[in-house]
Write a protein that holds these residues in place. Sequence first.
Motif, PDB file in Angstrom:
ATOM      1  N   ILE A   1      62.974 106.854  -7.126  1.00 40.43           N
ATOM      2  CA  ILE A   1      64.109 106.466  -6.291  1.00 40.43           C
ATOM      3  C   ILE A   1      65.367 107.190  -6.737  1.00 40.43           C
ATOM      4  O   ILE A   1      66.138 107.717  -5.913  1.00 40.43           O
ATOM      5  CB  ILE A   1      64.327 104.945  -6.339  1.00 40.43           C
TER       6      ILE A   1
ATOM      7  N   VAL B   1      71.093 104.860   1.946  1.00 47.54           N
ATOM      8  CA  VAL B   1      70.315 103.637   2.157  1.00 47.54           C
ATOM      9  C   VAL B   1      68.971 103.970   2.802  1.00 47.54           C
ATOM     10  O   VAL B   1      67.943 103.366   2.491  1.00 47.54           O
ATOM     11  CB  VAL B   1      71.104 102.631   3.028  1.00 47.54           C
TER      12      VAL B   1
ATOM     13  N   LEU C   1      66.071 104.552   0.482  1.00 43.59           N
ATOM     14  CA  LEU C   1      65.544 103.425  -0.278  1.00 43.59           C
ATOM     15  C   LEU C   1      64.385 102.785   0.492  1.00 43.59           C
ATOM     16  O   LEU C   1      64.192 103.060   1.677  1.00 43.59           O
ATOM     17  CB  LEU C   1      66.648 102.399  -0.530  1.00 43.59           C
ATOM     18  N   PRO C   2      63.610 101.935  -0.163  1.00 41.80           N
ATOM     19  CA  PRO C   2      62.516 101.253   0.547  1.00 41.80           C
ATOM     20  C   PRO C   2      63.024 100.506   1.774  1.00 41.80           C
ATOM     21  O   PRO C   2      64.169 100.059   1.818  1.00 41.80           O
ATOM     22  CB  PRO C   2      61.963 100.285  -0.510  1.00 41.80           C
ATOM     23  N   ASP C   3      62.173 100.388   2.781  1.00 44.91           N
ATOM     24  CA  ASP C   3      62.551  99.718   4.030  1.00 44.91           C
ATOM     25  C   ASP C   3      63.136  98.341   3.757  1.00 44.91           C
ATOM     26  O   ASP C   3      62.611  97.587   2.917  1.00 44.91           O
ATOM     27  CB  ASP C   3      61.334  99.583   4.946  1.00 44.91           C
TER      28      ASP C   3
ATOM     29  N   SER D   1      66.165  97.743   2.570  1.00 45.43           N
ATOM     30  CA  SER D   1      67.169  97.716   1.505  1.00 45.43           C
ATOM     31  C   SER D   1      68.565  97.531   2.087  1.00 45.43           C
ATOM     32  O   SER D   1      68.871  98.027   3.173  1.00 45.43           O
ATOM     33  CB  SER D   1      67.103  99.005   0.681  1.00 45.43           C
ATOM     34  N   SER D   2      69.411  96.862   1.339  1.00 41.62           N
ATOM     35  CA  SER D   2      70.764  96.543   1.779  1.00 41.62           C
ATOM     36  C   SER D   2      71.785  97.443   1.094  1.00 41.62           C
ATOM     37  O   SER D   2      71.451  98.239   0.208  1.00 41.62           O
ATOM     38  CB  SER D   2      71.091  95.085   1.444  1.00 41.62           C
ATOM     39  N   ASP D   3      73.046  97.298   1.494  1.00 37.27           N
ATOM     40  CA  ASP D   3      74.125  98.020   0.822  1.00 37.27           C
ATOM     41  C   ASP D   3      74.200  97.628  -0.648  1.00 37.27           C
ATOM     42  O   ASP D   3      74.492  98.471  -1.507  1.00 37.27           O
ATOM     43  CB  ASP D   3      75.464  97.726   1.509  1.00 37.27           C
ATOM     44  N   HIS D   4      73.940  96.364  -0.925  1.00 34.85           N
ATOM     45  CA  HIS D   4      73.953  95.916  -2.324  1.00 34.85           C
ATOM     46  C   HIS D   4      72.857  96.614  -3.124  1.00 34.85           C
ATOM     47  O   HIS D   4      73.067  97.013  -4.279  1.00 34.85           O
ATOM     48  CB  HIS D   4      73.772  94.400  -2.393  1.00 34.85           C
ATOM     49  N   ALA D   5      71.684  96.790  -2.499  1.00 32.68           N
ATOM     50  CA  ALA D   5      70.598  97.492  -3.185  1.00 32.68           C
ATOM     51  C   ALA D   5      71.000  98.932  -3.500  1.00 32.68           C
ATOM     52  O   ALA D   5      70.652  99.465  -4.557  1.00 32.68           O
ATOM     53  CB  ALA D   5      69.334  97.474  -2.317  1.00 32.68           C
ATOM     54  N   LEU D   6      71.750  99.555  -2.591  1.00 34.41           N
ATOM     55  CA  LEU D   6      72.220 100.909  -2.850  1.00 34.41           C
ATOM     56  C   LEU D   6      73.187 100.925  -4.028  1.00 34.41           C
ATOM     57  O   LEU D   6      73.117 101.812  -4.890  1.00 34.41           O
ATOM     58  CB  LEU D   6      72.896 101.486  -1.605  1.00 34.41           C
TER      59      LEU D   6
ATOM     60  N   ALA E   1      71.187 100.711  -7.118  1.00 36.49           N
ATOM     61  CA  ALA E   1      70.432 101.944  -7.360  1.00 36.49           C
ATOM     62  C   ALA E   1      71.350 103.045  -7.874  1.00 36.49           C
ATOM     63  O   ALA E   1      70.982 103.806  -8.779  1.00 36.49           O
ATOM     64  CB  ALA E   1      69.728 102.389  -6.081  1.00 36.49           C
TER      65      ALA E   1
END
Length: 375
Positions: A312, A334, A337-339, A341-346, A349
């Motif tokens: 990733i 975004v 990222l895996p399907d 995924s949110s802005d927070h996940a970005l 990451a």
Amino acid sequence: MSVAELETPGRVASPLSGFRIAVTSERRSAELIEALQRRGAQVQHAPTLRMAPLVEDAELLEHTRLVLDLRPEFVLVSTAYGFRRWFETADAAGLGDELTQVLHDASIHVRGPKALGAVRALGFEADGMSSDELTSTLVSEVSPKVAGKRVVLQQHGIGDDPAAQALTDAGASEVIRISPYRWGPPEDADRMTQLLRALCSGAIDAVTFTSAPAVRAMLAAAEEQGCYTELLEALQFSVCCVTVGPVTAAPLREVGIEPLVPERHRMGAMIRILVEHLSDSGSISCQSVLGSCELRGDTVLLGGNDRELSAIQLKLFKAILSARGRVVPRARLVSLLPDGSSDHALDMALSRLRRALPDPRLISTVVKRGYRINV
């Protein structure tokens, strides 16, 4: 070696350091893996097929006795390994001398240089060789001569039904097919599953193929596991495919993938063309405020320091570095990222990516827009 293990001898000083390469062959795989690792590559080995000798060679010996009775005028040899194994099996069964005489009396035609070498090594001569190392070409070039003649076709493990039918259509009075081995499923199917995941996720930079059946087996496995479209996209756009010759390349070209093919169809030449390609096109570099930054495979080099990135992290950093100072929108990152995924996940990451880099200041945040290399 475990499939999940990625060994990294040599690191950045070697021509393939930082690059992750998949080896799909069973035969001579140790030789290929060692050559790639010696040049610094991380290697994932996942045979897509297993070469399986016929059970107790009973069928091979039965067909060999038919050949001895037939006394063919033509013998077509497809593979070096197959021809050697046929002769060795016959010899071990006490049929070697008689088979030798039959082969000396026949007109031998071969598919390519390796088959020619095997024929000559056993003391025979060939009267012809295919112009492009394809079985179909070999058959078409011999066909005008076989009307009313008896023909033996040494197969390469996957049937060759069209070739045998073409000889029959050309008027051959009889065609006997000799199959010294068969292609079977790999012993460890999990290796194939892991390889497909790695290819589709971007965790592999290049994949090597040394036989056409190995290519077809991978494509078939991807279809069975529901990742055929993802695999084709990866092989077309992000993974370098390299084959030992045009015969092996054919099934890739059939699905729109153009692999690297060396002019000389040998393993050493395949390795050289892969090294040249990855050295020229497999790295991305950009001048930053911290100095020259280079991405080689999964490895970031900056000021004499190098760090490996996860799959990733690699996707995100490759997108940012490739922009060479231009802003990469958050939405674009975004999407990597895996399907779901949110802005927070970005945000999480990118935070992990910065910590993984030789210097976190390599990446600048452009508020409300995205990220860029700090140039």
